[in-house]
Design a protein around this motif. Structure first.
Motif, PDB file in Angstrom:
ATOM      1  N   CYS A 610      26.730  -5.460  -5.335  1.00  0.00           N
ATOM      2  CA  CYS A 610      27.492  -4.276  -4.959  1.00  0.00           C
ATOM      3  C   CYS A 610      27.913  -4.371  -3.499  1.00  0.00           C
ATOM      4  O   CYS A 610      27.466  -5.252  -2.764  1.00  0.00           O
ATOM      5  CB  CYS A 610      26.680  -2.996  -5.182  1.00  0.00           C
ATOM      6  SG  CYS A 610      25.262  -2.826  -4.089  1.00  0.00           S
ATOM      7  N   VAL A 611      28.769  -3.443  -3.100  1.00  0.00           N
ATOM      8  CA  VAL A 611      29.201  -3.302  -1.714  1.00  0.00           C
ATOM      9  C   VAL A 611      28.713  -1.940  -1.216  1.00  0.00           C
ATOM     10  O   VAL A 611      28.952  -0.915  -1.862  1.00  0.00           O
ATOM     11  CB  VAL A 611      30.732  -3.392  -1.580  1.00  0.00           C
ATOM     12  CG1 VAL A 611      31.172  -3.054  -0.158  1.00  0.00           C
ATOM     13  CG2 VAL A 611      31.209  -4.779  -1.975  1.00  0.00           C
ATOM     14  N   VAL A 612      28.011  -1.929  -0.085  1.00  0.00           N
ATOM     15  CA  VAL A 612      27.519  -0.691   0.512  1.00  0.00           C
ATOM     16  C   VAL A 612      28.233  -0.498   1.850  1.00  0.00           C
ATOM     17  O   VAL A 612      28.126  -1.337   2.744  1.00  0.00           O
ATOM     18  CB  VAL A 612      25.993  -0.733   0.729  1.00  0.00           C
ATOM     19  CG1 VAL A 612      25.510   0.569   1.370  1.00  0.00           C
ATOM     20  CG2 VAL A 612      25.277  -0.985  -0.590  1.00  0.00           C
ATOM     21  N   ILE A 613      28.972   0.602   1.967  1.00  0.00           N
ATOM     22  CA  ILE A 613      29.675   0.927   3.212  1.00  0.00           C
ATOM     23  C   ILE A 613      28.807   1.894   4.005  1.00  0.00           C
ATOM     24  O   ILE A 613      28.401   2.948   3.499  1.00  0.00           O
ATOM     25  CB  ILE A 613      31.054   1.548   2.929  1.00  0.00           C
ATOM     26  CG1 ILE A 613      31.919   0.579   2.114  1.00  0.00           C
ATOM     27  CG2 ILE A 613      31.762   1.906   4.242  1.00  0.00           C
ATOM     28  CD1 ILE A 613      33.257   1.156   1.701  1.00  0.00           C
ATOM     29  N   VAL A 614      28.506   1.532   5.250  1.00  0.00           N
ATOM     30  CA  VAL A 614      27.607   2.312   6.095  1.00  0.00           C
ATOM     31  C   VAL A 614      28.365   2.852   7.301  1.00  0.00           C
ATOM     32  O   VAL A 614      29.073   2.115   7.993  1.00  0.00           O
ATOM     33  CB  VAL A 614      26.407   1.457   6.556  1.00  0.00           C
ATOM     34  CG1 VAL A 614      25.450   2.280   7.406  1.00  0.00           C
ATOM     35  CG2 VAL A 614      25.668   0.878   5.349  1.00  0.00           C
ATOM     36  N   ARG A 615      28.216   4.144   7.541  1.00  0.00           N
ATOM     37  CA  ARG A 615      28.894   4.811   8.639  1.00  0.00           C
ATOM     38  C   ARG A 615      28.294   4.416   9.980  1.00  0.00           C
ATOM     39  O   ARG A 615      27.176   3.894  10.039  1.00  0.00           O
ATOM     40  CB  ARG A 615      28.797   6.334   8.466  1.00  0.00           C
ATOM     41  CG  ARG A 615      29.379   6.823   7.189  1.00  0.00           C
ATOM     42  CD  ARG A 615      29.166   8.266   6.826  1.00  0.00           C
ATOM     43  NE  ARG A 615      28.509   9.143   7.768  1.00  0.00           N
ATOM     44  CZ  ARG A 615      28.476  10.467   7.643  1.00  0.00           C
ATOM     45  NH1 ARG A 615      29.088  11.042   6.621  1.00  0.00           N
ATOM     46  NH2 ARG A 615      27.851  11.216   8.510  1.00  0.00           N
ATOM     47  N   PRO A 616      29.003   4.678  11.070  1.00  0.00           N
ATOM     48  CA  PRO A 616      28.441   4.394  12.404  1.00  0.00           C
ATOM     49  C   PRO A 616      27.161   5.144  12.716  1.00  0.00           C
ATOM     50  O   PRO A 616      26.414   4.725  13.609  1.00  0.00           O
ATOM     51  CB  PRO A 616      29.573   4.804  13.348  1.00  0.00           C
ATOM     52  CG  PRO A 616      30.819   4.622  12.543  1.00  0.00           C
ATOM     53  CD  PRO A 616      30.442   5.031  11.151  1.00  0.00           C
ATOM     54  N   ASP A 617      26.865   6.252  11.998  1.00  0.00           N
ATOM     55  CA  ASP A 617      25.611   6.975  12.216  1.00  0.00           C
ATOM     56  C   ASP A 617      24.530   6.562  11.224  1.00  0.00           C
ATOM     57  O   ASP A 617      23.550   7.266  11.042  1.00  0.00           O
ATOM     58  CB  ASP A 617      25.831   8.488  12.169  1.00  0.00           C
ATOM     59  CG  ASP A 617      26.417   8.972  10.843  1.00  0.00           C
ATOM     60  OD1 ASP A 617      26.572   8.153   9.916  1.00  0.00           O
ATOM     61  OD2 ASP A 617      26.709  10.177  10.732  1.00  0.00           O
ATOM     62  N   GLN A 618      24.721   5.413  10.571  1.00  0.00           N
ATOM     63  CA  GLN A 618      23.734   4.792   9.688  1.00  0.00           C
ATOM     64  C   GLN A 618      23.626   5.446   8.320  1.00  0.00           C
ATOM     65  O   GLN A 618      22.810   5.008   7.497  1.00  0.00           O
ATOM     66  CB  GLN A 618      22.338   4.737  10.343  1.00  0.00           C
ATOM     67  CG  GLN A 618      22.292   3.979  11.656  1.00  0.00           C
ATOM     68  CD  GLN A 618      20.919   4.001  12.303  1.00  0.00           C
ATOM     69  OE1 GLN A 618      20.186   4.980  12.193  1.00  0.00           O
ATOM     70  NE2 GLN A 618      20.550   2.916  12.982  1.00  0.00           N
TER      71      GLN A 618
END
Length: 644
Positions: A610-618
């Motif tokens: 899978c692909v997990v997209i993580v925001r700048p605030d984790q």
């Protein structure tokens, strides 16, 4: 580490007690006349905001406070797992872990049935937060956490330092300019409060203002924002003390209920000797403030000694003490927009921390909720100021953090009722008894919230893809990216994946490969990497300004199941050329570990990956199939601005 043996001394704990001195009050410099971001308040929320802004050389930031200098002692002491994770994003977790006192156990004491004037331990349990993070909940002086944030600001590219001895006296917003992002629509007027130049007035024009100025926030009041909720009807005394005692659990967090004299909660502090006591006071009359209660630290000691009978409390020094009241109140909005405003209204002033939510300190939620407030807000303001994201991104701050604050208020109201004697200390014993079993059950049930690890944001365009949650059941969309270790392919080093997400404003894309070998050009993993590297639809190419490193905006990492990989056989995007000399980055590819495999720990589908997209605030923004190239592009298109 041990310190404070010969008396409490604030300051840098890396300096021995005999040599440690508080940092001197910094010299006063004139305020700038115009800034991009003005932060008011140097508590946890304000300093976290400033620490983030200090990373951006192209953003001019100013932070001010009424105090004459940095905090030295007192206030909050609990540092949750999630807060330490955030400090890791600032590269400061090692010092926090080294210096904090780790809470591993809780004990519960009640009146002895055979002799009710004495207290007796009912049980001792492990702390319910153990295992929720790679970090352990700890105790350290709030001032020390401030110092680490201040050091990071000072050592950053902007050399950001606070301006002290400034009192906000007026703030005006020119509504005709709020839709122009290049304008400075906010005018803040300050009065100097130092003795050298008392009453000197200074004015700052700002593009954005963040009010982190406490429970009596002048920023909040200037916006007409009201606090809704319960006023305080119970007072507690709090003190940090050095003492000798025969109480067997003095170095364990304890809830202690006496028959006739109320309750005490004790928390062992950092350094091995200091202890915090929360001492229950009597009911408060309507309209009474904690500051109106006429007691001394000796009164608190005397009451604690009665509660601890038959154990001896020989107090040698009171490092700090205060009286506080229990009241749970929540701001009706977290920014300057009137309720019901349309989406095209750009918020320009925000409130955070105690300025928008107040509660009791016993749950340890004040600092640990205030600090994530601005960790949520900082990267969003930076992205808008830098032209990377649409202004509507700023709307999500209030939506996301007000939900968390509401949960905090509800949890604190419940805890306050559990740990407070009813109806008042000295009442009938059957009415006054605290049910310690209910406190224990509460702490277990709320362990994720108390630790900050289960904080979850509502579905939105930056928290989406819930239909793909089954691809990684242990990475809950909307919650923080739960770190796990993996082995770096290039050199065999073990690395916490969560520690790769630094507070630098960048998005992270984590590719977890499926069963196919990623060297195979027909594999889904290879095709996904090639899409990011070369496709005209690639968000990496679309949103990275020309001339910057390929990972300057969206930073990609890959984790594979295969163990016999060589970096030079992988797609070149995974070991890109960067910097002045075009040097290769060999720290972006990993594989799982025997017996501690991230695929097993986080429930990742081994067949498809899978692909997990993580925001700048984790926080996790989305989970997508590896083959969903178009969906990855669409995710970023909603709020990001293409670069030329």
């Amino acid at each position: 580490m041990q310190f404070h043996l010969n008396g409490f001394k604030p300051g840098n704990y890396q300096v021995p007690d005999a040599a440690r001195k508080p940092n001197p009050i910094p010299p006063i410099q004139d305020l700038p006349s115009e800034v991009d971001v003005l932060i008011i308040g140097t508590g946890p929320a304000g300093l976290t905001m400033a620490r983030q802004m200090s990373e951006f050389a192209d953003i001019k930031t100013c932070i001010v406070d009424m105090a004459p200098g940095p905090l030295l002692f007192g206030r909050a002491d609990g540092i949750s797992c999630r807060t330490i994770e955030i400090m890791e994003a600032f590269n400061s977790s090692e010092m926090v872990v080294k210096e904090t006192y780790h809470l591993m156990q809780n004990t519960f004491w009640e009146p002895d049935a055979a002799n009710p004037k004495n207290i007796k331990r009912t049980h001792k349990i492990a702390d319910a937060r153990a295992g929720l993070s790679e970090f352990t909940h700890g105790i350290v002086n709030q001032a020390r956490l401030h110092e680490l944030l201040l050091d990071g600001m000072s050592n950053s590219i902007t050399n950001l330092r606070p301006h002290y001895s400034r009192e906000l006296v007026d703030m005006q917003i020119d509504e005709s300019l709020t839709l122009d992002l290049n304008a400075h629509p906010i005018t803040a007027t300050f009065k100097r409060t130092d003795d050298a130049v008392a009453d000197l007035v200074e004015t700052v024009n700002a593009r954005f203002v963040v009010g982190s100025d406490g429970g009596r926030s002048r920023v909040r009041k200037s916006l007409g924002i009201t606090l809704e909720g319960d006023t305080a009807n119970k007072a507690w005394g709090v003190m940090d003390i050095l003492l000798n005692t025969d109480f067997p659990d003095i170095r364990v967090k304890s809830f202690i209920q006496s028959k006739d004299h109320g309750a005490v909660m004790t928390i062992p502090r950092e350094g091995g000797y200091l202890i915090r006591f929360y001492v229950e006071m009597d009911q408060m009359h309507q309209g009474t403030r904690a500051s109106d209660i006429k007691v001394t630290e000796q009164d608190l000691i005397a009451k604690a000694q009665k509660i601890f009978h038959p154990y001896i409390l020989d107090v040698k020094e009171v490092a700090w003490w205060s009286i506080y009241s229990v009241g749970q109140r929540l701001a009706d909005r977290f920014d300057n927009r009137p309720a019901g405003s349309s989406d095209d209204i750009i918020p320009r002033v925000f409130v955070s921390g105690d300025a928008c939510h107040t509660h009791s300190p016993k749950g340890g939620w004040g600092l640990n909720t205030s600090l994530p407030d601005t960790f949520n807000l900082g990267w969003k303001i930076a992205a808008v100021l830098q032209g990377k994201s649409e202004p509507k991104l700023l709307d999500t701050y209030s939506t996301e953090r007000r939900k968390v604050a509401r949960q905090l208020i509800d949890a604190d109201r419940e805890l306050s009722k559990l740990v407070a004697t009813r109806p008042s200390a000295g009442g009938a014993s059957d009415e006054a008894k605290v049910d310690t079993a209910k406190i224990e059950a509460f702490m277990k049930r709320q362990s994720g919230f108390v630790s900050g690890t289960s904080i979850e944001y509502f579905p939105s365009y930056i928290c989406t893809g819930q239909e793909n949650q089954h691809l990684a059941t242990g990475y809950k969309i909307g919650q923080r990216f739960h770190s796990a270790e993996a082995t770096r392919v290039a050199d065999g080093r073990s690395q916490h994946l969560g520690h790769l997400v630094k507070a630098d404003g960048r998005w992270r894309v984590f590719l977890f490969g499926g069963a196919q070998n990623p060297i195979d050009t027909t594999s889904a993993a290879y095709q996904f990497i090639d899409f990011l590297a070369n496709s005209i639809s690639s968000p990496v190419l679309k949103y990275t300004p020309k001339g910057l490193d390929i990972d300057a905006v969206i930073d990609t990492y890959a984790v594979f199941q295969q163990r016999d990989l060589s970096m030079h056989d992988l797609h070149g995007y995974l070991w890109p050329t960067k910097g002045k000399y075009g040097l290769r980055d060999y720290e972006k590819v990993f594989h799982g570990q025997d017996g501690n495999d991230v695929y097993d720990l986080r429930g990742i589908d081994r067949s498809s990956g899978c692909v997990v997209i993580v925001r700048p605030d984790q926080h996790i923004a989305s989970i997508l199939p590896v083959t969903s190239h178009a969906e990855v592009s669409k995710f970023f298109e909603v709020f990001m601005i293409g670069q030329t």
